[in-house]
Design a protein around this motif. Structure first.
Motif, PDB file in Angstrom:
ATOM      1  N   LYS A 224       0.830  -1.214   0.000  1.00 15.94           N
ATOM      2  CA  LYS A 224       0.000   0.000   0.000  1.00 15.94           C
ATOM      3  C   LYS A 224       0.858   1.255   0.000  1.00 15.94           C
ATOM      4  CE  LYS A 224      -4.015  -2.169   2.007  1.00 15.94           C
ATOM      5  NZ  LYS A 224      -4.866  -2.362   3.160  1.00 15.94           N
ATOM      6  N   LYS A 225       1.959   1.238   0.739  1.00 10.85           N
ATOM      7  CA  LYS A 225       2.870   2.386   0.740  1.00 10.85           C
ATOM      8  C   LYS A 225       3.468   2.608  -0.647  1.00 10.85           C
ATOM      9  CE  LYS A 225       4.238   2.573   5.562  1.00 10.85           C
ATOM     10  NZ  LYS A 225       3.686   3.899   5.787  1.00 10.85           N
ATOM     11  N   CYS A 226       3.793   1.518  -1.344  1.00  8.22           N
ATOM     12  CA  CYS A 226       4.352   1.632  -2.693  1.00  8.22           C
ATOM     13  C   CYS A 226       3.334   2.227  -3.659  1.00  8.22           C
ATOM     14  CB  CYS A 226       4.804   0.265  -3.207  1.00  8.22           C
ATOM     15  SG  CYS A 226       6.265  -0.355  -2.390  1.00  8.22           S
ATOM     16  N   ILE A 227       2.119   1.745  -3.577  1.00  8.75           N
ATOM     17  CA  ILE A 227       1.068   2.268  -4.459  1.00  8.75           C
ATOM     18  C   ILE A 227       0.831   3.744  -4.176  1.00  8.75           C
ATOM     19  CG2 ILE A 227      -1.410   2.144  -4.954  1.00  8.75           C
ATOM     20  CD1 ILE A 227      -1.136  -0.926  -4.534  1.00  8.75           C
ATOM     21  N   ARG A 228       0.748   4.095  -2.907  1.00  7.76           N
ATOM     22  CA  ARG A 228       0.530   5.501  -2.536  1.00  7.76           C
ATOM     23  C   ARG A 228       1.688   6.383  -3.010  1.00  7.76           C
ATOM     24  NH1 ARG A 228       0.758   8.584   2.778  1.00  7.76           N
ATOM     25  NH2 ARG A 228      -0.529  10.382   2.299  1.00  7.76           N
ATOM     26  N   TYR A 229       2.907   5.894  -2.884  1.00  4.42           N
ATOM     27  CA  TYR A 229       4.068   6.660  -3.328  1.00  4.42           C
ATOM     28  C   TYR A 229       4.062   6.855  -4.845  1.00  4.42           C
ATOM     29  CZ  TYR A 229       8.914   8.171  -3.854  1.00  4.42           C
ATOM     30  OH  TYR A 229      10.040   8.889  -4.177  1.00  4.42           O
ATOM     31  N   GLN A 230       3.725   5.785  -5.573  1.00  7.57           N
ATOM     32  CA  GLN A 230       3.736   5.857  -7.030  1.00  7.57           C
ATOM     33  C   GLN A 230       2.606   6.715  -7.590  1.00  7.57           C
ATOM     34  OE1 GLN A 230       3.658   1.710  -8.047  1.00  7.57           O
ATOM     35  NE2 GLN A 230       5.829   1.433  -7.643  1.00  7.57           N
TER      36      GLN A 230
ATOM     37  N   GLN B 254       1.106   9.303  -6.025  1.00  3.71           N
ATOM     38  CA  GLN B 254       0.968  10.591  -5.348  1.00  3.71           C
ATOM     39  C   GLN B 254       0.983  11.762  -6.322  1.00  3.71           C
ATOM     40  OE1 GLN B 254       4.340  11.898  -2.934  1.00  3.71           O
ATOM     41  NE2 GLN B 254       5.582  10.375  -3.990  1.00  3.71           N
TER      42      GLN B 254
ATOM     43  N   ASP C 260       4.140  14.893  -2.607  1.00  4.66           N
ATOM     44  CA  ASP C 260       3.378  14.890  -1.353  1.00  4.66           C
ATOM     45  C   ASP C 260       4.084  14.045  -0.299  1.00  4.66           C
ATOM     46  OD1 ASP C 260       1.307  16.548  -2.175  1.00  4.66           O
ATOM     47  OD2 ASP C 260      -0.038  14.913  -2.710  1.00  4.66           O
ATOM     48  N   ILE C 261       4.669  12.914  -0.713  1.00  5.20           N
ATOM     49  CA  ILE C 261       5.423  12.041   0.189  1.00  5.20           C
ATOM     50  C   ILE C 261       6.890  12.131  -0.220  1.00  5.20           C
ATOM     51  CG2 ILE C 261       5.729   9.690   1.044  1.00  5.20           C
ATOM     52  CD1 ILE C 261       2.858   9.151  -0.095  1.00  5.20           C
TER      53      ILE C 261
END
Length: 111
Positions: free
Chosen positions: A38-44, A46, A74-75
């Motif tokens: 989920k962190k990877c998806i959110r980072y990609q 953003q 954003d991140i």
């Protein structure tokens, strides 16, 4: 001095503070791998934002905003890598092979 095998492995177990029974390590590892994904998806996925107006950039592949100001993530990259490094260190300490493989793959992929 090193600890005997049985003492060393018992130190790395997660035990309930209330009843003393051990937690399901496989379930915990699966949840941690889900967090990494989920962190990877959110980072990609953003947004890029204008450093001046904080507006989301709408022009694709642009290095500057509509007002010619720089764009920022954003991140921040160092925040993303810091969180993944913490999870990798956790995987190393608790011998969570799947989590270790996942975090190493992500960290090496972005390097």
């Amino acid at each position: 001095a090193t600890l005997p095998e049985d003492e060393e492995s018992s130190q790395k177990q997660w035990l309930c503070a209330g009843c003393g029974s051990s937690y399901d390590v496989d379930n915990i590892e699966r949840r941690l791998v889900d967090i990494v994904q989920k962190k990877c998806i959110r980072y990609q996925l953003q947004d890029l934002r204008c450093t001046k107006t904080q507006q989301v950039a709408v022009r694709a592949l642009s290095r500057t905003s509509d007002c010619s100001a720089a764009l920022k993530l954003d991140i921040p990259r160092n925040e993303f890598f810091g969180q993944l490094t913490i999870l990798r260190n956790l995987a190393n300490f608790y011998d969570l092979d799947w989590l270790l493989e996942t975090t190493n793959g992500v960290l090496n992929g972005y390097a």
